[in-house]
Design a protein around this motif. Structure first.
Motif, PDB file in Angstrom:
ATOM      1  N   GLY A  59       0.780  -1.227   0.000  1.00  0.00           N
ATOM      2  CA  GLY A  59       0.000   0.000   0.000  1.00  0.00           C
ATOM      3  C   GLY A  59       0.811   1.274   0.000  1.00  0.00           C
ATOM      4  O   GLY A  59       0.263   2.361  -0.228  1.00  0.00           O
ATOM      5  N   PHE A  60       2.119   1.147   0.230  1.00  0.00           N
ATOM      6  CA  PHE A  60       2.955   2.343   0.217  1.00  0.00           C
ATOM      7  C   PHE A  60       3.200   2.806  -1.218  1.00  0.00           C
ATOM      8  O   PHE A  60       3.402   2.004  -2.125  1.00  0.00           O
ATOM      9  CB  PHE A  60       4.306   2.067   0.885  1.00  0.00           C
ATOM     10  CG  PHE A  60       5.288   3.202   0.739  1.00  0.00           C
ATOM     11  CD1 PHE A  60       5.183   4.333   1.526  1.00  0.00           C
ATOM     12  CD2 PHE A  60       6.295   3.136  -0.220  1.00  0.00           C
ATOM     13  CE1 PHE A  60       6.072   5.390   1.378  1.00  0.00           C
ATOM     14  CE2 PHE A  60       7.188   4.188  -0.365  1.00  0.00           C
ATOM     15  CZ  PHE A  60       7.080   5.313   0.429  1.00  0.00           C
ATOM     16  N   PHE A  85       0.081   6.037   1.950  1.00  0.00           N
ATOM     17  CA  PHE A  85      -0.405   4.666   2.009  1.00  0.00           C
ATOM     18  C   PHE A  85      -1.858   4.644   1.538  1.00  0.00           C
ATOM     19  O   PHE A  85      -2.649   5.506   1.927  1.00  0.00           O
ATOM     20  CB  PHE A  85      -0.331   4.116   3.434  1.00  0.00           C
ATOM     21  CG  PHE A  85       1.049   3.714   3.858  1.00  0.00           C
ATOM     22  CD1 PHE A  85       1.519   2.422   3.635  1.00  0.00           C
ATOM     23  CD2 PHE A  85       1.887   4.631   4.462  1.00  0.00           C
ATOM     24  CE1 PHE A  85       2.794   2.058   4.023  1.00  0.00           C
ATOM     25  CE2 PHE A  85       3.164   4.278   4.858  1.00  0.00           C
ATOM     26  CZ  PHE A  85       3.622   2.989   4.634  1.00  0.00           C
ATOM     27  N   SER A  86      -2.193   3.663   0.739  1.00  0.00           N
ATOM     28  CA  SER A  86      -3.569   3.522   0.268  1.00  0.00           C
ATOM     29  C   SER A  86      -3.955   2.054   0.297  1.00  0.00           C
ATOM     30  O   SER A  86      -3.108   1.155   0.286  1.00  0.00           O
ATOM     31  CB  SER A  86      -3.721   4.074  -1.156  1.00  0.00           C
ATOM     32  OG  SER A  86      -2.937   3.321  -2.065  1.00  0.00           O
ATOM     33  N   GLY A  87      -5.251   1.816   0.359  1.00  0.00           N
ATOM     34  CA  GLY A  87      -5.733   0.442   0.378  1.00  0.00           C
ATOM     35  C   GLY A  87      -7.240   0.405   0.419  1.00  0.00           C
ATOM     36  O   GLY A  87      -7.926   1.422   0.201  1.00  0.00           O
ATOM     37  N   GLY A  93     -12.352   2.384   0.266  1.00  0.00           N
ATOM     38  CA  GLY A  93     -10.982   2.726  -0.060  1.00  0.00           C
ATOM     39  C   GLY A  93     -10.479   3.884   0.792  1.00  0.00           C
ATOM     40  O   GLY A  93     -11.264   4.744   1.204  1.00  0.00           O
ATOM     41  N   TYR A  94      -9.183   3.904   1.046  1.00  0.00           N
ATOM     42  CA  TYR A  94      -8.591   4.994   1.826  1.00  0.00           C
ATOM     43  C   TYR A  94      -7.231   5.368   1.258  1.00  0.00           C
ATOM     44  O   TYR A  94      -6.566   4.573   0.588  1.00  0.00           O
ATOM     45  CB  TYR A  94      -8.445   4.595   3.301  1.00  0.00           C
ATOM     46  CG  TYR A  94      -7.523   3.408   3.518  1.00  0.00           C
ATOM     47  CD1 TYR A  94      -6.148   3.572   3.678  1.00  0.00           C
ATOM     48  CD2 TYR A  94      -8.038   2.108   3.553  1.00  0.00           C
ATOM     49  CE1 TYR A  94      -5.311   2.485   3.860  1.00  0.00           C
ATOM     50  CE2 TYR A  94      -7.202   1.011   3.738  1.00  0.00           C
ATOM     51  CZ  TYR A  94      -5.840   1.211   3.890  1.00  0.00           C
ATOM     52  OH  TYR A  94      -5.010   0.136   4.064  1.00  0.00           O
ATOM     53  N   ASP A  95      -6.825   6.599   1.524  1.00  0.00           N
ATOM     54  CA  ASP A  95      -5.538   7.107   1.049  1.00  0.00           C
ATOM     55  C   ASP A  95      -5.080   8.203   2.006  1.00  0.00           C
ATOM     56  O   ASP A  95      -5.789   9.189   2.210  1.00  0.00           O
ATOM     57  CB  ASP A  95      -5.680   7.659  -0.377  1.00  0.00           C
ATOM     58  CG  ASP A  95      -4.347   8.100  -0.972  1.00  0.00           C
ATOM     59  OD1 ASP A  95      -3.301   7.930  -0.312  1.00  0.00           O
ATOM     60  OD2 ASP A  95      -4.358   8.622  -2.103  1.00  0.00           O
ATOM     61  N   GLY A 117      -5.982  13.258   3.150  1.00  0.00           N
ATOM     62  CA  GLY A 117      -6.629  11.986   3.423  1.00  0.00           C
ATOM     63  C   GLY A 117      -7.912  11.876   2.631  1.00  0.00           C
ATOM     64  O   GLY A 117      -8.622  12.876   2.452  1.00  0.00           O
ATOM     65  N   SER A 118      -8.202  10.690   2.120  1.00  0.00           N
ATOM     66  CA  SER A 118      -9.422  10.513   1.335  1.00  0.00           C
ATOM     67  C   SER A 118     -10.061   9.165   1.622  1.00  0.00           C
ATOM     68  O   SER A 118      -9.387   8.202   2.019  1.00  0.00           O
ATOM     69  CB  SER A 118      -9.125  10.630  -0.171  1.00  0.00           C
ATOM     70  OG  SER A 118      -8.368   9.526  -0.624  1.00  0.00           O
TER      71      SER A 118
END
Length: 222
Positions: A59-60, A85-87, A93-95, A117-118
């Motif tokens: 995720g990095f 980092f996202s996943g 979903g997050y980022d 952040g999203s």
């Protein structure tokens, strides 16, 4: 800028060294205009841009991106550095990340950085970006928050319709626009096979016209 960029690069390299399963890609694009949060960064002229991205299975991600700009102080290009980092978990979903905007040939210290952040779900996403620091040569520029809501849908044959609404607020906005400490920006675009046709608009009194742009971009693995 050099000290912050070097620290970011060292952090990225230290994380990369522990991850062997990863992808490195690059992108190049040409656009009739470079809009950032509804405002032109090239004085309504064309822009050429390109970047390199690293994505790990854990995720990095990290990358850099460069584009020409045209500011009143003769600044001619922008260089961004970012990492995060996202996943996805249970369909959500997050980022989370940090981006540093650098302007190496600016006459003053115009660099600034943001934490962001999203969250995303299916076709909808919401993002928050918060200023961590702004240019040192102006004590007024110390506060900026950007909220945005985006949606994308598949239409016709392999085409994508994207909708955007955003709100910029803070002392920095007043310093930049000379008009108000907040404003809204709106965007609609249609993309297919690397081509994008879009329109943007803000509610600023001095910049409230609907403006159109066209761009073409390609991505490829390294």
């Amino acid at each position: 800028m050099k000290k912050t960029a070097s620290l970011l690069a060292l952090t990225c390299l230290s994380i990369i060294s522990f991850n062997t399963s990863a992808e490195v890609s690059a992108n190049v694009a040409a656009s009739s205009n470079y809009y950032w949060r509804g405002l032109t960064q090239t004085d309504d002229a064309a822009a050429l841009s390109g970047g390199i991205d690293y994505n790990s299975d854990n995720g990095f991600y990290a990358g850099t991106w460069v584009s020409n700009v045209d500011f009143d102080d003769q600044t001619s290009y922008e260089m961004d550095f970012y990492a995060g980092f996202s996943g996805e978990t249970q369909g959500l979903g997050y980022d989370l990340g940090y981006i540093y905007y650098a302007y190496p040939d600016a006459p003053g210290d115009s660099d600034f950085g943001e934490l962001y952040g999203s969250l995303s779900w299916q076709w909808l996403s919401a993002k928050v970006s918060y200023l961590t620091h702004a240019q040192n040569d102006s004590s007024n520029e110390d506060d900026m928050l950007y909220l945005e809501l985006n949606a994308s849908f598949s239409i016709l044959t392999d085409s994508e319709l994207a909708l955007h609404i955003g709100r910029s607020s803070g002392d920095t906005i007043l310093e930049w626009t000379g008009e108000d400490d907040s404003y809204m920006d709106y965007g609609i675009s249609v993309s297919k096979d690397g081509f994008t046709l879009g329109v943007v608009k803000t509610d600023l009194n001095t910049n409230d016209d609907i403006k159109a742009y066209v761009s073409y971009g390609v991505d490829f693995s390294l």
